[in-house]
Scaffold this motif. Structure first.
Motif, PDB file in Angstrom:
ATOM      1  N   LEU A 171     -22.271 -39.318 -22.052  1.00  0.00           N
ATOM      2  CA  LEU A 171     -21.240 -39.181 -23.071  1.00  0.00           C
ATOM      3  C   LEU A 171     -20.198 -40.283 -22.910  1.00  0.00           C
ATOM      4  O   LEU A 171     -19.802 -40.622 -21.794  1.00  0.00           O
ATOM      5  N   GLY A 179     -15.180 -19.848 -34.626  1.00  0.00           N
ATOM      6  CA  GLY A 179     -14.554 -21.157 -34.752  1.00  0.00           C
ATOM      7  C   GLY A 179     -14.245 -21.786 -33.412  1.00  0.00           C
ATOM      8  O   GLY A 179     -14.881 -22.743 -32.990  1.00  0.00           O
ATOM      9  N   ILE A 180     -13.322 -21.159 -32.704  1.00  0.00           N
ATOM     10  CA  ILE A 180     -12.815 -21.812 -31.498  1.00  0.00           C
ATOM     11  C   ILE A 180     -13.606 -21.438 -30.244  1.00  0.00           C
ATOM     12  O   ILE A 180     -14.261 -20.405 -30.187  1.00  0.00           O
ATOM     13  N   PHE A 181     -13.522 -22.311 -29.251  1.00  0.00           N
ATOM     14  CA  PHE A 181     -13.993 -22.007 -27.900  1.00  0.00           C
ATOM     15  C   PHE A 181     -12.748 -21.777 -27.064  1.00  0.00           C
ATOM     16  O   PHE A 181     -12.135 -22.735 -26.577  1.00  0.00           O
ATOM     17  N   VAL A 203     -17.329 -31.040 -29.665  1.00  0.00           N
ATOM     18  CA  VAL A 203     -18.617 -30.345 -29.614  1.00  0.00           C
ATOM     19  C   VAL A 203     -19.631 -30.722 -30.708  1.00  0.00           C
ATOM     20  O   VAL A 203     -20.821 -30.774 -30.447  1.00  0.00           O
ATOM     21  N   SER A 204     -19.138 -31.016 -31.899  1.00  0.00           N
ATOM     22  CA  SER A 204     -20.098 -31.309 -32.971  1.00  0.00           C
ATOM     23  C   SER A 204     -20.446 -32.787 -33.073  1.00  0.00           C
ATOM     24  O   SER A 204     -21.196 -33.183 -33.960  1.00  0.00           O
ATOM     25  N   ASP A 249     -12.645 -30.672 -25.843  1.00  0.00           N
ATOM     26  CA  ASP A 249     -14.002 -30.147 -25.946  1.00  0.00           C
ATOM     27  C   ASP A 249     -14.217 -29.432 -27.272  1.00  0.00           C
ATOM     28  O   ASP A 249     -15.315 -29.448 -27.826  1.00  0.00           O
ATOM     29  N   LEU A 285     -11.988 -23.403 -23.664  1.00  0.00           N
ATOM     30  CA  LEU A 285     -12.206 -24.842 -23.515  1.00  0.00           C
ATOM     31  C   LEU A 285     -10.992 -25.610 -24.038  1.00  0.00           C
ATOM     32  O   LEU A 285     -10.175 -25.096 -24.784  1.00  0.00           O
ATOM     33  N   ARG A 292     -12.353 -31.262 -35.598  1.00  0.00           N
ATOM     34  CA  ARG A 292     -13.751 -31.292 -35.160  1.00  0.00           C
ATOM     35  C   ARG A 292     -14.643 -31.866 -36.252  1.00  0.00           C
ATOM     36  O   ARG A 292     -15.486 -32.715 -36.014  1.00  0.00           O
ATOM     37  N   TRP A 293     -14.416 -31.366 -37.480  1.00  0.00           N
ATOM     38  CA  TRP A 293     -15.317 -31.793 -38.545  1.00  0.00           C
ATOM     39  C   TRP A 293     -14.970 -33.173 -39.061  1.00  0.00           C
ATOM     40  O   TRP A 293     -15.849 -33.899 -39.520  1.00  0.00           O
ATOM     41  N   TYR A 302     -21.191 -34.912 -30.253  1.00  0.00           N
ATOM     42  CA  TYR A 302     -21.757 -35.555 -29.069  1.00  0.00           C
ATOM     43  C   TYR A 302     -22.963 -36.431 -29.393  1.00  0.00           C
ATOM     44  O   TYR A 302     -23.214 -37.423 -28.727  1.00  0.00           O
ATOM     45  N   ASN A 303     -23.715 -36.037 -30.415  1.00  0.00           N
ATOM     46  CA  ASN A 303     -24.870 -36.853 -30.770  1.00  0.00           C
ATOM     47  C   ASN A 303     -24.482 -38.284 -31.064  1.00  0.00           C
ATOM     48  O   ASN A 303     -25.263 -39.205 -30.896  1.00  0.00           O
TER      49      ASN A 303
END
Ligand code: ATP
Ligand code: ATP
Ligand code: GAL
Ligand code: MG
Ligand code: MG
Lengths: 328, 502, 348, 328
Positions: free
Chosen positions: B373, B347-349, B360-361, B356, B352, B415-416, B363-364
């Motif tokens: 970015l 799950g986590i970084f 992370v999910s 971040d 970071l 994130r999601w 950036y696109n």
């Protein structure tokens, strides 16, 4: 996919390296007549002996998720110290001109202690000052080299007493002392890894250092012992190599750490820590030495030998690592 | 004999930027279970780590049997007769169960002048303690081969085997099945009878009511108070923890599910031991529950849908179109998101920042000229998520590893949310999360559903499964065993009957 | 010290002449193609080179292999191994050659101090042995003689190359060199791999030659460049920025390092032959070009032709029942602007 | 403990290395006259230039919790390829006797592409076949060396066209092209690390590869790009070194990877992944080059320089690492 196919794949994944090496041995044996001679097999075992001692030392470090780049330079230091202490009285280039050659056991002891001391310092920085092993052992590699250069003034050493070179040429039950030494080291290492508390601590630290700490494992002390012990083994290896080559210089052992680490990994010691056996080191070292001998017998161009070695590492580890990849 | 087996007084502990404990106290009576309660990040684990010598406290005193002691590392804690089951699992996966149990204190025997590990005794003793905790696997088994629940049981056996006078349980049940929880409670009752003082940390209110004798409540690193368990109702506890009252844990649904948005057909894992021939569908705006016992392979199925696990066969249709998913990126393109159950593992970084970790999910989506970015946009989104999800942190530059477990979970939800998928798979979304935050997460789920998003929720908590789902599928042993379509058929008995069809 | 004196004796003007003669002889021999002896076609030759990546030894081994073939050996029976600058590795290779049953060994030892052990092994196996390029000690050579073993050494005396370097400089005269007028020759020394005798002797004897010529010297900087061009470039750049115009001579133990030094010298705005002098050893093509154009003061020709040919002939002799001397010497050749054209011609 | 004392300690921990280096610079400046001259500072910047390019390449690998042992040999390959393509027509030992010297930009492109190709292969084994980076890059190191030996047959290369050596000697705004190149590479790398998706992915992979996979990061592709890009940078560094030294041989760059890794670590790139900046590489490289120059200026014995280097690594990392160690 039928069962049969799968199990063939499994065999390849688990014993791929060994199978490749066996095929190579058979091929070389057929094409060059003396490869499978007793003489040459003894040769290969002799070559394996010091490499195994190194690999077993470094294996301990790798199992704790570390590594040891100083191995090569420690070997050089060990070989040079032994060399300066064990020269014939009448050798014209004698390092300590008036010193009587030392008792070889005493010399070995000194070599191993000096190396162990440096190893303990490396271990101290890793354990107490959190210097990553890669960096810590790299720093020690430079320091040991500098010290050895200053000590020997970069003079190649030779003119050894026959009791020293006799370690390589002498035999017991028809087997060279060098091989006996390697066997003894392997047995002791097996014992330490599997039967002692220290060995279990080593695996615990590699498997999960936080868990080890919380479980009351004396992590710092264990790490120091591991690096000191490994260094003592490199010293021993340097001592053995000096006896075999009948001489030593500061370059002795340079780069051996890379091959030892690669050998351990090929045999199944995991660089991410926690996994690895004595047999892993033996297999890995055997693969390398057999390969080197076979390539020479096959008359493969020396430059191409580098390429072959690199490819073998790639292939061997690619096959091997998959054992540990979760069934995804 | 002193009234209290153990007392902690005036404990303070700061981390860079956070005052985790501010003058906290705790007093344990012998032969009792003392529940330590508080929201995520209240400082419960930190307090226990100070006691166990993992953290060095900035100020405060510890008394054992009335004697002042100083504990500098876990080894000393154990020598004082303190044992701990850690919140974050502490296993050494590549070693045997027995070695994990006896790490740091192997039984020795003499081998000539040398001391060697007494393997025979170690295996026998391990077998004994495993039996004590009603577990019967091989002491020589590799720990890494066990399920998370089984590993947790080994941790419990380990704590018990210390025969300690003080045992700390930091969220021991977060990955245990009901049977395993029952076994744990039996053990705790035994220990209570033997006069052992225990600290019990859990976010599951029903457990607290069942097992606790005393309750200490913390809020924001401060001490709120200590009460006898019968003095407080569940609502009282929640109010004292959260600082306000929560009326309904499971908020009202605001919408009804629409047409089928995703269909999974005959999905079979590449591994024979894993899931076989699983089919299900998901509707627009639906919260779909996945029930079953721990180990039913629900996680594996959903990770299969998401492209993490290799499949032998099976098809996925999203909005009627067949999609090929070989990698999470494919799943994301198809509008699917996944919050995994193993927060720390995948799950986590840790090293970071929160920013971040959220970014992370996505950036696109936030590229200028297809390359650069858009940091400003990303920052705004992260900032608003921190506020919306009430993530407790000094700022978005903080490393996620410094947050409490619950707050880490919220960051992953953020994130999601930022990725804005049509379908969000949430695997044990509230594991280790306090009631307040749980409620917030449920509200977020309902909001998402109301916006027409669809949610698949894997949950081993029956109340949550029944309370939140529009519809429930139940798995057992890698196979889909049943579907409960109607809200009124959703009962514990029904779910359990499907979940045990081996 | 006796040894040192002996070495100095060897390197007199006379020796220089002899060396030039030897070079011309070698050149003559070059033109006269040897006759291939068919008896050698099935003989196996094992060659051990201390390190393949070494530039000079690469020239040496390429020529050696060609010449062995010219003498009648067949190419597939010649195996050349890379000792990787590690005596232990080389010893293993020698063991493997013995096990493989080679008929003759040509060895460029990593450590000459290991020669005793190597000789014992090879002689025990009844294989004739030719050492090349790195000379085992006098004690060792005496043993071959006493026992009448089929062992010999073919090579040059590294002391000579150092002396020649010094002489190239001393021949210029103090006035030409001493730009800063302190009455001394202020130099920077860039050494090769410090454990290599060649490096040791070149460092020592180049300076000794200056002193023997009655010049006073001042060592400004002495650094280890490990035979490497890029390393030497950086070391000399640092030296020049520290000592500036005081640097009058840059001695490099080989040409690769001298070429690196030249880059730094030019970058510092100095001009070889005017305000600074530069010498190397090996006579690499580029160094010769530089000597010709005045960008290097001189170099010393390390004659791989004579050496490799002599080694090949010695090996063939052992196999055809002809004896060899236990020491087969070759000479270095001093190269300056005066004779550079001859040497360039020879290397074409 | 009072505030003041703590903050002094904090300063030491955070800037310890820099402070030590500054003190060394001051001391050297006082004792040896030309150390602080513009000339010498330019000289140090020149020496830093290629080292920085290498360090920036390797930093990307380290940030993903990898490493790259093949760097040194790639530098050698890059330098040699450039050397063979950029020799003067009238140089008698010309490698390709009848080939016109190539346009230098085209040559550089070829060098970088060839190296990138090998780097991509390394990356492939790391990404797809789970070969640990340490082992994978070690294997590539051997292979690249073997290939370079076969390609050049260990012939030293020289006789470069002046446009090639001009890269080192030429200046723009009074600053050597080499320094401009290094600056440009630093700026581009900063941009990639901080402003692009690829850069963020790199940090994510280093932080937690499993999590990265689940978050939809194209882990495999990113890894391949990182190793290929790094290799291209080593090629560039080899090209620069060749121009500066006016020649190249297979030994060019040997061992540079160790120094680059040490430099990155000293500057603050964490070998356990996820952490590190462009400024880390710059600081680390500066520390090494200043140190080397200062030791030479101070007339420290060559052998003792090894020891000094090792000690600096130990001290620097010991001070530095404590920034990240949670105060217990
Ligand atoms: N190592 C650390 N570094 C910095 N901050 C930390 C660290 N460990 C904990 N914290 C902070 O201390 C506070 C208390 O955290 P702790 O883990 O004790 O909470 P908790 O009550 O156990 O929560 P949960 O119920 O989520 O486990 C949190 O704000 C957390 O962010
Ligand atoms: N084929 C297998 N062999 C061994 N262990 C397995 C296998 N499949 C699953 N397990 C173990 O069983 C455990 C539970 O599996 P899984 O996560 O799929 O179940 P779940 O129903 O989703 O459980 P949870 O409620 O914890 O999410 C996992 O920890 C896994 O390690
Ligand atoms: O041993 C290696 C050295 O050998 C010398 O003879 C040569 O001049 C040097 O350039 C280097 O090659
Ligand atoms: Mg907690
Ligand atoms: Mg002068």
């Amino acid at each position: 996919m039928d069962k049969k196919k799968l199990s063939f794949k499994d065999i390849m994944i688990n014993y791929g390296v060994i199978i490749i090496v066996v095929l190579l041995v058979i091929y070389t044996g057929i094409t060059s007549k003396n490869f499978l001679s007793v003489n040459n097999l003894t040769n290969i075992l002799m070559n394996m002996s010091s490499r195994l001692v190194i690999a077993l030392g470094i294996a301990g470090c790798i199992i704790t998720a570390g590594c040891d780049l100083s191995a090569g330079r420690m070997i050089g230091l060990g070989g040079c110290i032994a060399g300066t202490l064990l020269q014939k009285m009448d050798y014209s280039q004698k390092f300590f001109p008036n010193m009587k050659p030392m008792n070889i056991f005493l010399a070995l002891l000194i070599v191993m202690l000096v190396c162990a001391l440096f190893g303990a310092v490396t271990g101290f920085f890793i354990a107490y000052l959190n210097v990553p092993p890669f960096i810590s052992t790299m720093a020690m590699m430079e320091i040991v080299y500098g010290i050895n250069m200053i000590y020997t003034n970069a003079t190649p050493l030779g003119g050894y007493v026959s009791s020293y070179t006799g370690i390589a040429s002498g035999r017991f039950l028809g087997i060279s002392y060098l091989i006996w030494i390697a066997l003894l080291v392997a047995v002791i290492t097996w014992f330490i890894f599997n039967m002692t508390r220290h060995g279990k601590y080593m695996y615990a630290i590699g498997g999960n250092p936080q868990a080890a700490e919380v479980a009351g494992v004396p992590v710092k002390k264990t790490l120091i012992i591991i690096y000191a012990k490994a260094a003592a083994m490199y010293g021993l290896a340097g001592f053995m190599l000096g006896a075999k080559a009948g001489g030593a210089s500061v370059q002795l052992g340079y780069g051996y750490e890379m091959e030892a680490i690669a050998a351990c990994t090929i045999g199944g010691v995991s660089v991410s820590g926690g996994r690895g056996k004595v047999s892993s080191a033996i297999i890995g070292v055997a693969v390398f030495e057999i390969l080197k001998a076979a390539l020479q017998f096959l008359g493969v161009n020396s430059n191409a030998q580098w390429i072959a070695l690199g490819i073998i590492i790639f292939v061997a580890i690619s096959l091997d690592i998959r054992k540990y990849v979760a069934r995804k | 004999m002193a009234e209290f087996k153990l007392e902690m007084k005036g404990i303070c502990k700061s981390f860079p930027g956070v005052k985790a404990l501010d003058n906290v106290q705790l007093s344990l009576r012998p032969g009792t279970v003392h529940a330590l309660m508080g929201e995520n990040g209240a400082g419960k684990s930190t307090l226990m780590k100070c006691l166990f010598g993992i953290y060095k406290m900035d100020a405060g005193e510890i008394y054992l049997d009335g004697q002042k002691v100083s504990i500098n590392n876990p080894d000393e804690a154990m020598k004082y007769g303190i044992a701990m089951v850690h919140q974050e699992l502490q296993p050494i996966p590549a070693r045997s169960v027995a070695e994990n149990l006896y790490e740091g204190r192997f039984p020795l025997k003499s081998f000539g002048p040398i001391k060697v590990v007494d393997h025979k005794k170690m295996y026998e003793d391990t077998a004994y303690w495993l039996k004590e905790v009603k577990m019967d696997f091989d002491p020589k088994a590799m720990l890494g081969d066990l399920s998370i629940g089984q590993m947790q049981s080994v941790e419990i056996a380990k704590a018990v085997s210390h025969q300690a006078k003080v045992v700390i349980f930091d969220e021991p049940t977060s990955s245990l099945s009901d049977n395993e929880v029952e076994a744990l409670f039996r053990i705790m009752n035994d220990l209570r009878d033997k006069g052992v003082a225990m600290v019990y940390i859990s976010h599951k209110m029903d457990e607290i009511k069942r097992i606790a004798d005393d309750i200490t409540i913390m809020r924001d690193g401060t001490y709120v108070g200590t009460w006898s368990a019968d003095e407080l109702s569940t609502d009282d506890i929640i109010a004292k923890m959260v600082g306000r009252t929560l009326t309904n844990v499971y908020p009202e649904r605001k919408n009804t599910p629409g047409e089928v948005i995703m269909e999974v057909k005959h999905m079979t894992s590449i591994s024979d031991k894993s899931f076989q021939d699983v089919s299900f569908n998901l509707r627009k705006g639906e919260i779909l529950g996945f029930g079953g016992l721990v180990g039913a392979q629900r996680t594996e199925v959903l990770e299969g849908v998401f492209g993490i696990r290799a499949l032998k066969s099976g098809e996925v249709y999203v909005k009627g179109k067949k999609v090929t998913i070989k990698h999470p990126a494919d799943a994301m393109k198809a509008g699917i998101g996944l919050i995994t159950e193993d927060r720390r593992g995948n799950g986590i970084f840790g090293c970071l920042s929160i920013k971040d970790n959220v970014g992370v999910s996505t950036y696109n989506k936030y590229l200028k000229a297809g390359i650069v970015l858009d940091h400003k946009k990303i920052g705004e989104i992260v900032d608003s998520s921190i506020k919306k999800l009430r993530i407790k942190t000094p700022n978005m530059k903080e490393h996620i590893a410094n947050l409490s477990g619950g707050n880490q979970q919220k960051v992953i939800i953020a994130r999601w949310l930022a990725n804005d998928p049509d379908i969000l798979i949430m695997d044990e979304p509230t594991r280790g999360i306090d009631v307040g935050a749980k409620h917030e997460i449920y509200e977020i789920m309902n909001d998402l559903a109301a916006q027409g998003k669809s949610i698949i929720m894997v949950s081993s908590e029956m109340a949550e499964l029944l309370g939140m789902s529009d519809r429930v599928y139940v798995m057992c042993d890698g196979k889909m065993r049943g579907e409960i379509k109607d809200k009124k058929d959703m009962t514990q008995a029904k779910v359990m009957s499907y979940a045990t069809q081996f | 010290d006796e040894e040192t004196e002996a070495a100095t004796e060897v390197t007199t003007e006379a020796a220089t002449e002899a060396a030039t003669e030897a070079a011309t002889e070698a050149a003559a021999e070059e033109n006269a193609e040897p006759v291939a002896n068919p008896d050698l076609a099935d003989k196996k030759v094992g060659v051990c080179i201390y390190q393949f990546s070494d530039n000079f030894m690469t020239l040496f081994r390429t020529e050696l292999e060609d010449y062995l073939v010219k003498l009648g050996f067949s190419k597939e029976n010649i195996t050349i191994q890379d000792g990787q600058n590690d005596q232990a590795t080389q010893s293993n290779q020698i063991d493997a050659f013995i096990a493989d049953g080679v008929d003759v060994l040509i060895i460029n030892p990593v450590n000459t101090s290991s020669a005793e052990t190597i000789t014992d092994k090879v002689v025990d196996a009844g294989i004739p042995l030719v050492y090349i390029n790195r000379e085992p000690g006098e004690d060792e050579e005496a043993r071959w003689d006493e026992n009448g073993w089929d062992v010999t050494y073919v090579g040059c005396d590294a002391r000579q190359s150092g002396t020649f370097q010094g002489e190239i400089i001393s021949d210029l005269g103090l006035d030409a060199i001493d730009k800063n007028g302190n009455g001394k020759i202020d130099y920077v020394m860039i050494e090769g791999d410090p454990e290599n005798v060649d490096a040791k002797y070149r460092t020592e004897f180049s300076i000794k030659a200056l002193e023997d010529a009655g010049l006073e010297v001042e060592c400004l900087d002495d650094q280890v460049g490990n035979w490497d061009q890029a390393t030497a470039q950086q070391l000399v750049a640092n030296s020049l920025s520290q000592y500036g115009d005081d640097v009058e001579v840059v001695f490099c133990n080989n040409d690769a390092m001298a070429l690196g030094a030249l880059q730094s010298i030019e970058a510092a705005g100095r001009t070889v032959g005017e305000d600074i002098y530069l010498v190397g050893v090996d006579a690499l093509t580029e160094a010769l070009d530089n000597v010709a154009s005045g960008k290097m003061t001189g170099t010393v020709f390390n004659d791989h032709f004579s050496q490799s040919h002599a080694a090949a002939i010695a090996a063939a002799n052992y196999l055809t029942g002809t004896e060899n001397e236990h020491y087969i010497g070759c000479d270095y050749v001093k190269v300056t602007a005066d004779n550079v054209a001859d040497i360039q011609e020879k290397l074409k």
